[in-house]
Design an enzyme around this catalytic site. Structure first.
Site, PDB file in Angstrom:
ATOM      1  N   CYS A   1      65.071  39.061  32.812  1.00 44.46           N
ATOM      2  CA  CYS A   1      64.202  39.058  32.323  1.00 44.46           C
ATOM      3  C   CYS A   1      63.084  38.255  30.925  1.00 44.46           C
ATOM      4  CB  CYS A   1      63.394  39.740  33.780  1.00 44.46           C
ATOM      5  SG  CYS A   1      63.891  39.815  35.007  1.00 44.46           S
TER       6      CYS A   1
ATOM      7  N   HIS B   1      55.403  37.636  32.437  1.00 45.32           N
ATOM      8  CA  HIS B   1      56.960  37.745  33.650  1.00 45.32           C
ATOM      9  C   HIS B   1      56.385  38.817  34.965  1.00 45.32           C
ATOM     10  CE1 HIS B   1      60.792  38.564  35.627  1.00 45.32           C
ATOM     11  NE2 HIS B   1      60.682  39.275  35.345  1.00 45.32           N
TER      12      HIS B   1
ATOM     13  N   ASN C   1      59.985  37.578  41.699  1.00 43.05           N
ATOM     14  CA  ASN C   1      60.541  38.318  40.827  1.00 43.05           C
ATOM     15  C   ASN C   1      61.652  37.232  40.123  1.00 43.05           C
ATOM     16  OD1 ASN C   1      61.969  39.058  38.059  1.00 43.05           O
ATOM     17  ND2 ASN C   1      61.634  40.774  38.293  1.00 43.05           N
TER      18      ASN C   1
HETATM   19  O1  UT7 Z   1      62.274  41.847  36.133  1.00 46.92           O
HETATM   20  C1  UT7 Z   1      62.366  43.082  35.577  1.00 46.92           C
HETATM   21  C2  UT7 Z   1      61.926  44.659  35.554  1.00 46.92           C
HETATM   22  N1  UT7 Z   1      61.386  44.937  36.305  1.00 46.92           N
HETATM   23  C3  UT7 Z   1      60.528  45.084  37.346  1.00 46.92           C
HETATM   24  O2  UT7 Z   1      59.906  45.746  36.232  1.00 46.92           O
HETATM   25  C4  UT7 Z   1      60.935  46.983  38.315  1.00 46.92           C
HETATM   26  C5  UT7 Z   1      59.648  47.832  38.051  1.00 46.92           C
HETATM   27  N2  UT7 Z   1      59.441  48.519  39.200  1.00 46.92           N
HETATM   28  C6  UT7 Z   1      58.302  48.433  39.847  1.00 46.92           C
HETATM   29  O3  UT7 Z   1      57.785  47.819  39.801  1.00 46.92           O
HETATM   30  C7  UT7 Z   1      58.617  49.797  40.605  1.00 46.92           C
HETATM   31  O4  UT7 Z   1      59.128  50.902  39.958  1.00 46.92           O
HETATM   32  C8  UT7 Z   1      58.769  49.376  42.161  1.00 46.92           C
HETATM   33  C9  UT7 Z   1      58.297  48.350  43.054  1.00 46.92           C
HETATM   34  C10 UT7 Z   1      60.247  49.046  42.240  1.00 46.92           C
HETATM   35  C11 UT7 Z   1      59.441  50.932  42.958  1.00 46.92           C
HETATM   36  O5  UT7 Z   1      58.068  50.886  43.090  1.00 46.92           O
HETATM   37  P1  UT7 Z   1      57.666  52.821  42.810  1.00 46.92           P
HETATM   38  O6  UT7 Z   1      56.143  53.026  43.021  1.00 46.92           O
HETATM   39  O7  UT7 Z   1      58.081  53.125  41.888  1.00 46.92           O
HETATM   40  O8  UT7 Z   1      58.374  53.735  43.938  1.00 46.92           O
HETATM   41  P2  UT7 Z   1      59.673  54.891  43.637  1.00 46.92           P
HETATM   42  O9  UT7 Z   1      61.123  54.007  43.000  1.00 46.92           O
HETATM   43  O10 UT7 Z   1      59.019  56.064  42.698  1.00 46.92           O
HETATM   44  O11 UT7 Z   1      60.028  55.344  45.223  1.00 46.92           O
HETATM   45  C12 UT7 Z   1      59.469  55.536  45.854  1.00 46.92           C
HETATM   46  C13 UT7 Z   1      59.220  55.953  47.313  1.00 46.92           C
HETATM   47  C14 UT7 Z   1      61.038  56.229  47.393  1.00 46.92           C
HETATM   48  O12 UT7 Z   1      60.508  57.119  48.686  1.00 46.92           O
HETATM   49  P3  UT7 Z   1      61.276  58.626  48.799  1.00 46.92           P
HETATM   50  O13 UT7 Z   1      62.139  58.893  47.386  1.00 46.92           O
HETATM   51  O14 UT7 Z   1      59.360  58.522  47.709  1.00 46.92           O
HETATM   52  O15 UT7 Z   1      61.290  59.571  49.762  1.00 46.92           O
HETATM   53  C15 UT7 Z   1      61.626  54.848  48.064  1.00 46.92           C
HETATM   54  O16 UT7 Z   1      63.068  55.235  48.205  1.00 46.92           O
HETATM   55  O17 UT7 Z   1      59.454  54.462  47.552  1.00 46.92           O
HETATM   56  C16 UT7 Z   1      60.751  53.827  48.599  1.00 46.92           C
HETATM   57  N3  UT7 Z   1      61.350  52.798  48.500  1.00 46.92           N
HETATM   58  C17 UT7 Z   1      60.298  51.947  50.176  1.00 46.92           C
HETATM   59  N4  UT7 Z   1      60.370  52.036  50.604  1.00 46.92           N
HETATM   60  C18 UT7 Z   1      60.166  51.111  51.275  1.00 46.92           C
HETATM   61  C19 UT7 Z   1      61.362  51.931  47.732  1.00 46.92           C
HETATM   62  N5  UT7 Z   1      61.422  50.835  48.112  1.00 46.92           N
HETATM   63  C20 UT7 Z   1      61.352  50.392  49.080  1.00 46.92           C
HETATM   64  C21 UT7 Z   1      60.907  50.036  50.318  1.00 46.92           C
HETATM   65  N6  UT7 Z   1      59.929  50.050  51.241  1.00 46.92           N
HETATM   66  N7  UT7 Z   1      61.760  48.405  49.893  1.00 46.92           N
END
Ligand code: UT7
Length: 323
Positions: A113, A250, A280
């Site tokens: 990225c 980005h 992204n």
């Molecule tokens: O370009 C490269 C760099 N990449 C990035 O910058 C991405 C950086 N990360 C992010 O943008 C965020 O961390 C995410 C959008 C990927 C995830 O958001 P988050 O607020 O950090 O959520 P999390 O990973 O802590 O997950 C929270 C909950 C989990 O469920 P439990 O364990 O709390 O029950 C996940 O399983 O959200 C769940 N979850 C989803 N639920 C519905 C993860 N993905 C999804 C989804 N739909 N698509």
């Protein structure tokens, strides 16, 4: 001194639109979750038969047209991509062939990225030494080809697209009033590979592999690392963050964009955000957002731009450019 001046920018998005509701039919997710956690509403997907070099060529054509240049004038092509058409040759040489550019320098940069920021800095080295008179710097990706469509934590985040800039040498005085790339900061920390990587490759599995990410860990590092890179790039350029006209980050997550802008003191009205519509697109996201800002009249000649990115590696960086 010779400065690397951006004289044209272009963007291209493939035809197929994928909404959050479309993805909710594939994995256990919802439009509401995706919008709230990422700001993404939809993304574009390259149809079968359309590859990264095809997207790159379209973006390059628009950038050349806006710069008033023709493919015959291009002597350097650098494509930032992590989703090359083939393991080799480079996408850059395919772009050279497809555009009909003469024999010159062409190669790819792989910094995921952060690739576009890295590629711009690499091209600056050629331009500053008088080794390139008209360069194309392209960020082009088909990230949807690397998705595990059973992993809701990643497959909702990425899209396909390409963006390009034309870079030409311009005489500068060595002050922040110069046109061109004024300063940059690049960093990598290979110890954090496990946070974001693809689990395949030609010399390991012999397969392309799928993207794996510990999203919340990457998120934590992103805001801190990017903010630091911005301050270093501003210092290298001899400008204050308050002088920035347009912040073109980005586009990974709206919450990251806002977190970084808050941390370094950039007014939200100065942020160009396309994450809602593009998702992204990895190395393509900055030039795509830049092209949109120029097309809708926000970004004007003379403006001071700040770009930044973080991605797999981990890699990250920022750059300050005056148009
Ligand atoms: O370009 C490269 C760099 N990449 C990035 O910058 C991405 C950086 N990360 C992010 O943008 C965020 O961390 C995410 C959008 C990927 C995830 O958001 P988050 O607020 O950090 O959520 P999390 O990973 O802590 O997950 C929270 C909950 C989990 O469920 P439990 O364990 O709390 O029950 C996940 O399983 O959200 C769940 N979850 C989803 N639920 C519905 C993860 N993905 C999804 C989804 N739909 N698509």
């Amino acid at each position: 001194m010779l400065r690397s001046v951006v004289t044209g920018v272009g963007g291209y998005l493939p035809t197929e639109v994928v909404t959050n509701d479309d993805l909710a039919k594939v994995v256990d997710t919802s439009d509401e979750w995706i919008r709230e956690r990422t700001g993404i509403r939809r993304r574009y997907r390259a149809p079968e038969g359309v590859s990264t070099s095809d997207l790159a060529v379209e973006a390059a054509k628009q950038a050349l047209q806006r710069a008033g240049r023709s493919p015959s004038e291009i002597d350097l092509i650098v494509v930032a991509t992590t989703t090359a058409d083939l393991t080799f040759p480079a996408v850059a040489t395919m772009v050279q062939r497809k555009l009909g550019c003469p024999v010159g320098i062409a190669f790819d940069v792989q910094a995921v990225c952060s690739g576009f920021v890295y590629a711009l800095a690499v091209v600056d080295g050629f331009v500053a030494r008088g080794q390139a008179k008209c360069a194309l710097v392209i960020g082009a990706e088909t990230m949807t080809r690397l998705m595990d469509w059973t992993d809701r934590g990643t497959c909702v985040l990425f899209g396909d697209g390409a963006g390009a800039v034309v870079v030409e040498p311009g005489e500068g005085q060595g002050t922040p009033a110069d046109r061109g790339l004024l300063g940059f900061s690049l960093r990598a920390d290979g110890a954090k590979q496990d946070l974001l990587y693809v689990d395949g490759g030609p010399s390991s599995t012999g397969t392309v592999g799928k993207l794996r990410m510990q999203g919340n860990q990457v998120f934590r590092h992103a805001v801190v690392n990017i903010s630091e890179a911005i301050l270093l790039a501003a210092k290298a350029a001899g400008v204050e963050v308050a002088d920035i006209d347009w912040f073109i980050p980005h586009q990974a997550n709206q919450r990251i964009l806002e977190g970084v802008a808050r941390r370094v003191g950039i007014d939200e009205k100065r942020v160009i955000s396309t994450v809602a519509d593009h998702a992204n697109t990895s190395a393509a996201s900055i030039p795509l957002a830049w092209a949109e800002g120029v097309a809708d009249g926000r970004i004007k000649p003379g403006d001071l731009l700040l770009i930044e990115a973080m991605g797999g590696g981990l890699t990250w960086g920022a750059a300050v450019i005056r148009l």
